[in-house]
Design a protein around this motif. Structure first.
Motif, PDB file in Angstrom:
ATOM      1  N   UNK A 523       1.476  -1.386  -0.111  1.00  0.00           N
ATOM      2  CA  UNK A 523       0.117   0.035  -0.624  1.00  0.00           C
ATOM      3  C   UNK A 523       0.770   0.868   0.154  1.00  0.00           C
ATOM      4  N   UNK A 524       0.420   2.023  -0.864  1.00  0.00           N
ATOM      5  CA  UNK A 524       1.630   3.262  -0.912  1.00  0.00           C
ATOM      6  C   UNK A 524       0.254   4.099  -0.743  1.00  0.00           C
ATOM      7  N   UNK A 525       0.640   5.235   0.533  1.00  0.00           N
ATOM      8  CA  UNK A 525      -0.070   6.356   0.717  1.00  0.00           C
ATOM      9  C   UNK A 525       1.119   7.626   0.447  1.00  0.00           C
ATOM     10  N   UNK A 526       0.766   9.048   0.255  1.00  0.00           N
ATOM     11  CA  UNK A 526       1.298   9.361  -0.946  1.00  0.00           C
ATOM     12  C   UNK A 526       0.773  11.193  -0.187  1.00  0.00           C
ATOM     13  N   UNK A 527       1.872  11.541   0.739  1.00  0.00           N
ATOM     14  CA  UNK A 527       2.043  13.092   1.284  1.00  0.00           C
ATOM     15  C   UNK A 527       2.144  14.578   0.875  1.00  0.00           C
ATOM     16  N   UNK A 528       0.790  15.105   0.615  1.00  0.00           N
ATOM     17  CA  UNK A 528       1.914  16.290  -0.217  1.00  0.00           C
ATOM     18  C   UNK A 528       2.913  17.044   1.199  1.00  0.00           C
ATOM     19  N   UNK A 569      -1.071  16.965  -9.898  1.00  0.00           N
ATOM     20  CA  UNK A 569       0.509  18.692 -10.337  1.00  0.00           C
ATOM     21  C   UNK A 569       0.410  18.776  -8.875  1.00  0.00           C
ATOM     22  N   UNK A 570       0.586  18.195  -8.025  1.00  0.00           N
ATOM     23  CA  UNK A 570       1.341  18.362  -6.422  1.00  0.00           C
ATOM     24  C   UNK A 570       2.305  17.700  -6.084  1.00  0.00           C
ATOM     25  N   UNK A 571       3.673  18.039  -5.210  1.00  0.00           N
ATOM     26  CA  UNK A 571       4.629  17.522  -4.982  1.00  0.00           C
ATOM     27  C   UNK A 571       4.125  16.631  -3.671  1.00  0.00           C
ATOM     28  N   UNK A 572       4.379  15.008  -3.631  1.00  0.00           N
ATOM     29  CA  UNK A 572       4.218  14.320  -2.364  1.00  0.00           C
ATOM     30  C   UNK A 572       5.722  13.841  -2.332  1.00  0.00           C
ATOM     31  N   UNK A 573       5.639  13.201  -1.253  1.00  0.00           N
ATOM     32  CA  UNK A 573       6.122  12.277  -0.468  1.00  0.00           C
ATOM     33  C   UNK A 573       5.456  10.819   0.146  1.00  0.00           C
ATOM     34  N   UNK A 574       6.293   9.737  -0.787  1.00  0.00           N
ATOM     35  CA  UNK A 574       5.292   8.504  -0.511  1.00  0.00           C
ATOM     36  C   UNK A 574       5.897   7.372   0.552  1.00  0.00           C
ATOM     37  N   UNK A 575       4.798   7.089   1.118  1.00  0.00           N
ATOM     38  CA  UNK A 575       4.755   6.228   2.358  1.00  0.00           C
ATOM     39  C   UNK A 575       4.818   4.814   1.837  1.00  0.00           C
ATOM     40  N   UNK A 576       5.180   3.444   1.995  1.00  0.00           N
ATOM     41  CA  UNK A 576       5.303   2.045   1.344  1.00  0.00           C
ATOM     42  C   UNK A 576       4.950   1.645   3.050  1.00  0.00           C
ATOM     43  N   UNK A 577       3.778   0.730   2.178  1.00  0.00           N
ATOM     44  CA  UNK A 577       3.456  -0.149   3.776  1.00  0.00           C
ATOM     45  C   UNK A 577       3.583  -1.651   3.151  1.00  0.00           C
ATOM     46  N   UNK A 578       4.645  -2.501   3.825  1.00  0.00           N
ATOM     47  CA  UNK A 578       4.833  -3.867   3.108  1.00  0.00           C
ATOM     48  C   UNK A 578       4.544  -5.084   3.875  1.00  0.00           C
ATOM     49  N   UNK A 579       3.138  -5.844   3.190  1.00  0.00           N
ATOM     50  CA  UNK A 579       2.650  -6.591   4.186  1.00  0.00           C
ATOM     51  C   UNK A 579       2.808  -7.925   3.390  1.00  0.00           C
ATOM     52  N   UNK A 610       2.929  24.331  10.836  1.00  0.00           N
ATOM     53  CA  UNK A 610       2.708  25.277   9.808  1.00  0.00           C
ATOM     54  C   UNK A 610       3.018  24.282   8.496  1.00  0.00           C
ATOM     55  N   UNK A 611       2.923  22.758   8.113  1.00  0.00           N
ATOM     56  CA  UNK A 611       2.972  22.217   6.565  1.00  0.00           C
ATOM     57  C   UNK A 611       1.829  22.081   6.957  1.00  0.00           C
ATOM     58  N   UNK A 612       1.261  22.244   5.592  1.00  0.00           N
ATOM     59  CA  UNK A 612       0.319  21.886   5.410  1.00  0.00           C
ATOM     60  C   UNK A 612       0.205  20.281   4.814  1.00  0.00           C
ATOM     61  N   UNK A 613      -0.446  19.567   4.539  1.00  0.00           N
ATOM     62  CA  UNK A 613      -0.295  18.066   4.039  1.00  0.00           C
ATOM     63  C   UNK A 613      -1.775  17.641   4.176  1.00  0.00           C
ATOM     64  N   UNK A 614      -1.685  16.380   3.041  1.00  0.00           N
ATOM     65  CA  UNK A 614      -3.191  15.412   2.852  1.00  0.00           C
ATOM     66  C   UNK A 614      -2.101  14.388   2.713  1.00  0.00           C
ATOM     67  N   UNK A 615      -3.093  13.687   2.372  1.00  0.00           N
ATOM     68  CA  UNK A 615      -3.086  12.139   1.930  1.00  0.00           C
ATOM     69  C   UNK A 615      -3.494  11.652   0.846  1.00  0.00           C
ATOM     70  N   UNK A 616      -2.772  11.237  -0.387  1.00  0.00           N
ATOM     71  CA  UNK A 616      -3.724  10.794  -1.441  1.00  0.00           C
ATOM     72  C   UNK A 616      -3.168   9.388  -1.733  1.00  0.00           C
ATOM     73  N   UNK A 617      -4.363   8.601  -2.580  1.00  0.00           N
ATOM     74  CA  UNK A 617      -4.117   7.777  -3.297  1.00  0.00           C
ATOM     75  C   UNK A 617      -3.839   7.582  -4.482  1.00  0.00           C
TER      76      UNK A 617
END
Length: 872
Positions: A523-528, A569-579, A610-617
């Motif tokens: 599961x890959x979850x991207x954070x703006x 079109x938003x910069x993201x960092x992606x977090x990965x869950x290996x299961x 003050x860092x805005x963020x949201x999680x995307x799939x």
């Protein structure tokens, strides 16, 4: 006669001829146009060999009295409610007349209803038969009175009369013979005279005059006549609104189609023909198929049957549903279920053969025959397993113990199950008894049971095994299951995630598996990340209700996977869950909710405020384990086959669906907006010591107090971060209360000598210009950071702030109407407030250590906080 009194269970089909159905429903009491009843295979009971008639007496006729014809099957019932005696006056003390009665339960077979056995029958049989009768009555119960609304079977040695309300009586014959007149009523020509057509019974002229109407002479003559016709359109054609038999046609019940809420549908709206006018099966009948063929159920008087009654076996396929889907390697799917019943003795089932009605037998293996050994509805005991298809059939002939013993009158359930193959010759399988084989079932009583009757057709001179079939479950086969991942409908609030702490839920995902359990492996979850860095250390995944995470997603966990750097079109960092160890298995056909919570970095570990963020799939239709691409990757938990990417069509074909719960193109999943903080307001409550309803204070007084609390934090870089209030706008309700407009102040309760002035504002936000103010208005206390008032709130601490004013009059109403004074804080929980004003946010605060970050909202479940309500 002795044998006729002890008839064995019979089925009389009434679905072959419509004329027979009408005659059975209305004309049968005194005439019989029925063909002979088929005898039981191998039976030598007197009367059955040549067939005997069934007389189905209507409720209307039974009210006036009907003849119970000797040595024939008689069915009677009465309408309305209430009870009446079984025996009429002339049978109360009769010790010689032989007859017996059975009360249908509506659940036949078996025939478990109550019986009545006359004294004449009891006196005419031997001691062993008398004991058998007594055992039967003890087991089933004795009929002590007739109950209106129930249906009864009567078998008699001589003609009797049955009348609703009077019971069974001897026939009082007033003329030369019973063929010349009815017992208790004069002959009339109310319904016309039968001219001895084939329908009418020869030798019953008087009966024909009274009730022997040849209704076919009236059908189709354009006149609605008698009690039988509902319409008459001048023809004998179905499908034009008036049927061949002058019955009004309908489009639902009576349309020859057994629909989902119908127990039967025999193509008419008659009652007392097995399937009534609302398509419910009537007591004493069995109805099968669509259109339904209904058969009279003839009970057995146990105990005195003819010598040499053959042991028989009845087998019926039972419905297990219409269709289902299975995946390769799936274990133990139920292909067919049947019930077997032994009669006249114990039976040992020794062999059963099956073939494919549709599809191919090679789509499955390890065919297994199981049985319910304890009658609990669970078919659990293996009789034979490991069978494979050979020559187009599967045969079980090596049953455990040499065969399964079915006790007399015992009904036993069996199932055929199999494991799904790893590859398919076709995409379906529907099993059936191999009726093309000469002996597809084998069983033994005291000798081998010969001959198989299949759906009413006997393949030999006599048949001791009867089989009734229904279509079994159609199994459709797919390579593997599918998975959908969507955002759960439960709302998630905008959050201020505190550095160094585990945040509340940032996004809720809902997963649904089709056709098999699905093992989600990646599961890959991207954070703006608008500021090119992320204050998140990791994302923890929870099943709803579980206190511990089942998996963790990290940036490092992505390894060499190809992950996105921009999404939508938003910069993201992606977090990965290996299961890879089955941490997340989604059960088939169940929706499960996954809660994603961020573990935030402290400021000493790189956390920021003050860092805005949201999680995307991400919605890209890719699922590639080789390259590590695809936001969701999974495999079938049974099939072990990897799911493929969604191809965008309307079919569910072993795919991963993202952002849609149906077969459609993927959609981007976007979670709510959040922001990182290093200090945080945790609560705001009323801190006034005055109770609601206290009197309005006069003069310079506290009119409201609020306690602000800050969350604990470990953000120790340059000292612990603290909360500082920089501005607050309060709502004031001063109904009929006059206040000096220049007297509003804001102070820390710990130091009320240091004050900040607050300015009153009109409801539109403009400055108030009069000297005295009343009604609803705002007061703005800002700027507070330069006012000298201590507004700093240390971590895990709180401060109480006081709003004071000079009340010049507690009630200015000319009619002395009630007065109210209350201060409240509103409009402070919206994340996108553009500024600090009456029309935007009503609160401004600073996250501070050596630097400051301004916020215009507070994450808080309450949208309004009220201080004490004063009344006057």
């Amino acid at each position: 006669m002795h044998d006729l009194l002890k008839q064995k269970p019979l089925l009389l089909s009434v679905g072959v001829l419509a004329v027979l159905a009408v005659a059975a429903a209305w004309l049968q009491p005194e005439t019989s146009a029925h063909p002979p009843i088929p005898g039981l295979p191998g039976s030598t009971l007197a009367g059955q060999a040549v067939g005997i008639d069934v007389n189905i007496h209507t409720k209307e006729r039974a009210e006036a009295g009907v003849i119970i014809t000797a040595d024939e099957h008689n069915i009677v019932s009465c309408g309305n409610t209430g009870t009446f005696d079984v025996l009429g006056l002339n049978l109360e003390n009769d010790d010689f007349t032989r007859f017996w009665i059975y009360e249908y339960t509506g659940n036949e077979p078996p025939f478990d209803g109550r019986f009545f056995i006359s004294d004449g029958e009891l006196n005419a049989v031997d001691a062993d038969t008398q004991q058998a009768y007594e055992d039967l009555i003890t087991r089933n119960g004795r009929i002590t009175e007739f109950i209106r609304g129930r249906t009864y079977y009567v078998m008699s040695e001589v003609d009797l009369k049955f009348t609703c309300g009077s019971g069974v009586e001897k026939v009082e014959v007033a003329c030369a013979s019973t063929s010349e007149c009815l017992p208790t009523e004069a002959c009339t020509t109310e319904y016309g005279v039968c001219n001895t057509p084939p329908d009418c019974r020869p030798g019953q002229e008087c009966l024909e005059v009274c009730y022997g109407l040849c209704v076919m002479d009236l059908w189709g003559n354009s006149e609605v006549e008698g009690i039988f016709e509902q319409c008459d359109d001048g023809n004998r054609t179905d499908g034009d609104g008036c049927s061949e038999f002058c019955i009004q046609e309908v489009s639902e019940c009576g349309n020859n189609v057994k629909e989902f809420d119908e127990e039967c549908d025999d193509g008419n709206l008659f009652t007392e023909d097995g399937c009534n006018a609302v398509c419910d099966r009537e007591d004493g009948w069995s109805c099968e198929g669509s259109p339904s063929e209904c058969s009279v159920l003839i009970p057995e008087l146990v105990g005195g049957g003819s010598e040499g009654d053959d042991v028989t076996l009845s087998v019926a396929v039972k419905s297990t549903g219409t269709s289902n889907t299975a995946v390769k390697n799936q274990k133990g799917i139920t292909l067919l279920r049947f019930q077997a019943r032994a009669e006249n003795g114990d039976v040992v089932l020794t062999r059963a053969s099956f073939s494919a009605l549709a599809g191919s037998l090679v789509n499955a293996f390890n065919y297994t025959l199981l049985v319910d050994t304890n009658d609990d509805g669970e078919v659990e005991t293996i009789l034979e397993s490991g069978r494979a298809a050979a020559s187009g059939r599967v045969t079980f002939s090596n049953l455990a113990g040499g065969g399964f013993d079915i006790g007399e009158d015992e009904e036993v359930s069996f199932e055929v199950r199999a494991d799904v193959a790893s590859s398919f010759a076709s995409e379906m399988l529907q099993l059936q008894f191999d009726v093309s084989a000469e002996n597809y079932l084998a069983a033994e009583g005291e000798d081998a049971l010969t001959g198989i009757e299949t759906n009413g057709t006997c393949d030999a001179d006599s048949c001791r095994i009867s089989v009734t079939t229904l279509p079994s479950m159609v199994w459709n086969f797919v390579s593997n299951g599918s998975l959908s991942v969507v955002q759960d409908a439960t709302p998630v609030r905008n959050r201020q995630f505190l550095g160094g702490a585990l945040g509340e839920t940032a996004i809720r995902l809902q997963m649904l598996a089709w056709h098999e359990d699905i093992d989600v492996t990646d599961l890959q979850l991207s954070v703006t990340i608008p500021f090119k860095s992320t204050p998140i250390d990791r994302l923890e995944l929870y099943r709803e209700g579980d206190p511990q995470p089942f998996a963790t997603a990290t940036i490092a966990g992505c390894g060499s996977d190809q992950v996105p750097t921009t999404v939508n079109n938003e910069m993201v960092r992606t977090f990965c869950a290996n299961m890879d160890n089955r941490q997340l298995v989604v059960p088939e056909d169940q929706e499960i909710d996954i809660l994603v919570r961020p573990r935030m970095k402290s400021d000493t570990a790189g956390g920021t405020t003050g860092n805005p963020m949201k999680i995307l799939v991400q919605s890209t239709a890719i699922s590639d384990n080789t390259t590590g691409r695809g936001a969701v990757r999974a495999r079938g938990d049974i099939s072990s086959v990897a799911l493929i990417a969604n191809d965008g069509d309307a079919n569910i074909e072993g795919e991963v669906f993202i952002g849609t719960s149906v077969a459609a193109q993927n959609k981007l999943i976007v979670g709510p907006d959040h922001v990182s903080v290093l200090a945080k307001i945790s609560s705001i409550i009323n801190a006034s010591p005055d109770a609601d309803g206290s009197g309005v204070p006069i003069g310079l007084s506290s009119i409201g107090q609020f306690r602000f609390s800050a969350s604990p934090n470990d953000n120790a870089n340059n000292g612990l971060n603290k909360v500082m209030l920089s501005g607050v706008i309060f709502n004031v309700n001063a109904t009929n209360v006059a206040i000096n407009a220049q007297s509003f102040t804001f102070a820390n309760k710990a130091d009320t000598t240091t004050l900040a002035r607050c300015a009153p504002l009109y409801p539109n936000g403009a400055p108030y210009i009069d000297s005295v103010i009343s009604g609803n208005f705002f007061i703005s206390c800002s700027p507070l950071l330069s006012s000298g008032v201590d507004t700093a709130i240390n971590p895990a601490s709180n401060q109480t702030f006081v709003i004071s004013a000079n009340v010049v009059d507690t009630n200015i109403s000319p009619t002395n109407a009630p007065s109210t004074l209350q201060v409240s804080l509103q409009k402070f929980t919206e994340i996108f407030n553009a500024g600090f004003s009456t029309s935007a946010s009503h609160i401004s605060w600073v996250d501070r250590d050596i630097a400051s970050w301004h916020f215009r909202w507070i994450e808080y479940p309450d949208t309004v906080v009220k201080s004490t309500t004063y009344s006057g």
